[in-house]
Design a protein around this motif. Structure first.
Motif, PDB file in Angstrom:
ATOM      1  N   THR A  62      -6.818  70.494  28.897  1.00 40.26           N
ATOM      2  CA  THR A  62      -7.830  71.526  29.147  1.00 40.26           C
ATOM      3  C   THR A  62      -9.270  71.081  28.891  1.00 40.26           C
ATOM      4  O   THR A  62     -10.194  71.747  29.340  1.00 40.26           O
ATOM      5  N   LEU A  63      -9.472  69.972  28.194  1.00 44.66           N
ATOM      6  CA  LEU A  63     -10.829  69.532  27.862  1.00 44.66           C
ATOM      7  C   LEU A  63     -11.719  69.336  29.086  1.00 44.66           C
ATOM      8  O   LEU A  63     -12.878  69.779  29.073  1.00 44.66           O
ATOM      9  N   ARG A 122     -24.556  73.693  23.475  1.00 50.60           N
ATOM     10  CA  ARG A 122     -25.861  73.401  24.075  1.00 50.60           C
ATOM     11  C   ARG A 122     -26.482  74.599  24.788  1.00 50.60           C
ATOM     12  O   ARG A 122     -26.745  74.574  25.982  1.00 50.60           O
ATOM     13  N   GLY A 123     -26.664  75.666  24.047  1.00 45.66           N
ATOM     14  CA  GLY A 123     -27.372  76.819  24.581  1.00 45.66           C
ATOM     15  C   GLY A 123     -26.518  77.824  25.327  1.00 45.66           C
ATOM     16  O   GLY A 123     -27.024  78.816  25.837  1.00 45.66           O
ATOM     17  N   ARG A 183     -16.422  71.237  32.137  1.00 40.92           N
ATOM     18  CA  ARG A 183     -16.913  71.724  33.429  1.00 40.92           C
ATOM     19  C   ARG A 183     -17.479  73.143  33.309  1.00 40.92           C
ATOM     20  O   ARG A 183     -18.525  73.457  33.881  1.00 40.92           O
ATOM     21  N   ALA A 184     -16.810  74.004  32.536  1.00 37.40           N
ATOM     22  CA  ALA A 184     -17.286  75.375  32.324  1.00 37.40           C
ATOM     23  C   ALA A 184     -18.620  75.375  31.583  1.00 37.40           C
ATOM     24  O   ALA A 184     -19.544  76.107  31.956  1.00 37.40           O
ATOM     25  N   ARG A 185     -18.725  74.550  30.548  1.00 41.47           N
ATOM     26  CA  ARG A 185     -19.993  74.481  29.792  1.00 41.47           C
ATOM     27  C   ARG A 185     -21.127  73.994  30.678  1.00 41.47           C
ATOM     28  O   ARG A 185     -22.213  74.575  30.715  1.00 41.47           O
ATOM     29  N   VAL A 190     -18.557  82.417  26.266  1.00 37.07           N
ATOM     30  CA  VAL A 190     -18.763  82.277  27.715  1.00 37.07           C
ATOM     31  C   VAL A 190     -18.014  81.049  28.222  1.00 37.07           C
ATOM     32  O   VAL A 190     -17.326  81.105  29.248  1.00 37.07           O
ATOM     33  N   ILE A 191     -18.098  79.955  27.484  1.00 37.18           N
ATOM     34  CA  ILE A 191     -17.392  78.733  27.874  1.00 37.18           C
ATOM     35  C   ILE A 191     -15.881  78.986  27.902  1.00 37.18           C
ATOM     36  O   ILE A 191     -15.205  78.665  28.876  1.00 37.18           O
TER      37      ILE A 191
END
Length: 172
Positions: free
Chosen positions: A41-42, A100-101, A47-49, A106-107
């Motif tokens: 899953t990493l 990173r913000g 990719r989501a971040r 959300v990620i």
């Protein structure tokens, strides 16, 4: 107290291993599975971040993050075990990857949304806000059939947070 715990561990040594030893053994037994789930899953978490950092508009972000050919109807049954390993891997991946913000919720929610949509599940990305002593706090989660995913262990989110965004929107 810690001293009493150690004393009780010593007194019951013939019955079981000390709690700390049991805890370490449990983690060692689970670590290969956790490493495997994390490795699977990493890339999705990264990719989501990155997608969340590049695209501030949530509608566009989720439209791009929805797998192509999304039918919103299960094409195959996703087992509870598969959902559990996804949740475990995404949880640990979101803790290891610097946010990173972007909010970690959300990620995690983007990764869950994409993974489950790619498996044909009709999930929705939801975010809400609440007011607390520090001001307004936001949170994101994923719902299936109008309920927070069981694997997220956050069943109270709809009660705690006032919903301000849902994707895809309800059509009813």
């Amino acid at each position: 107290p810690e001293a009493l715990a150690w004393r009780l561990d010593l007194l019951t040594l013939t019955e079981h291993a000390p709690q700390l030893v049991e805890k370490i053994a449990y983690r060692l037994v689970r670590s290969p599975l956790l490493a495997w789930n994390l490795a699977r899953t990493l890339p999705l978490v990264v990719r989501a971040r990155n997608a969340a950092r590049r695209e501030p508009d949530m509608h566009r972000l989720l439209a791009r993050f929805t797998p192509s050919g999304d039918r919103s109807a299960p094409s195959r049954r996703v087992t509870s075990r598969e959902r559990a390993w996804l949740a475990q891997g995404i949880k640990w991946g979101s803790l290891l990857i610097p946010a990173r913000g972007v909010g970690r919720c959300v990620i995690r929610s983007l990764a869950h949304y994409h993974a489950l949509r790619a498996r044909g599940m009709d999930v929705q990305f939801v975010s809400g806000v609440k007011r607390d002593a520090n001001g307004i706090v936001g949170h994101a989660w994923v719902e299936l059939d109008g309920r927070v995913l069981m694997e997220l262990n956050e069943p109270e989110n709809p009660r705690i947070y006032k919903e301000n965004f849902r994707y895809p929107p309800n059509t009813t």
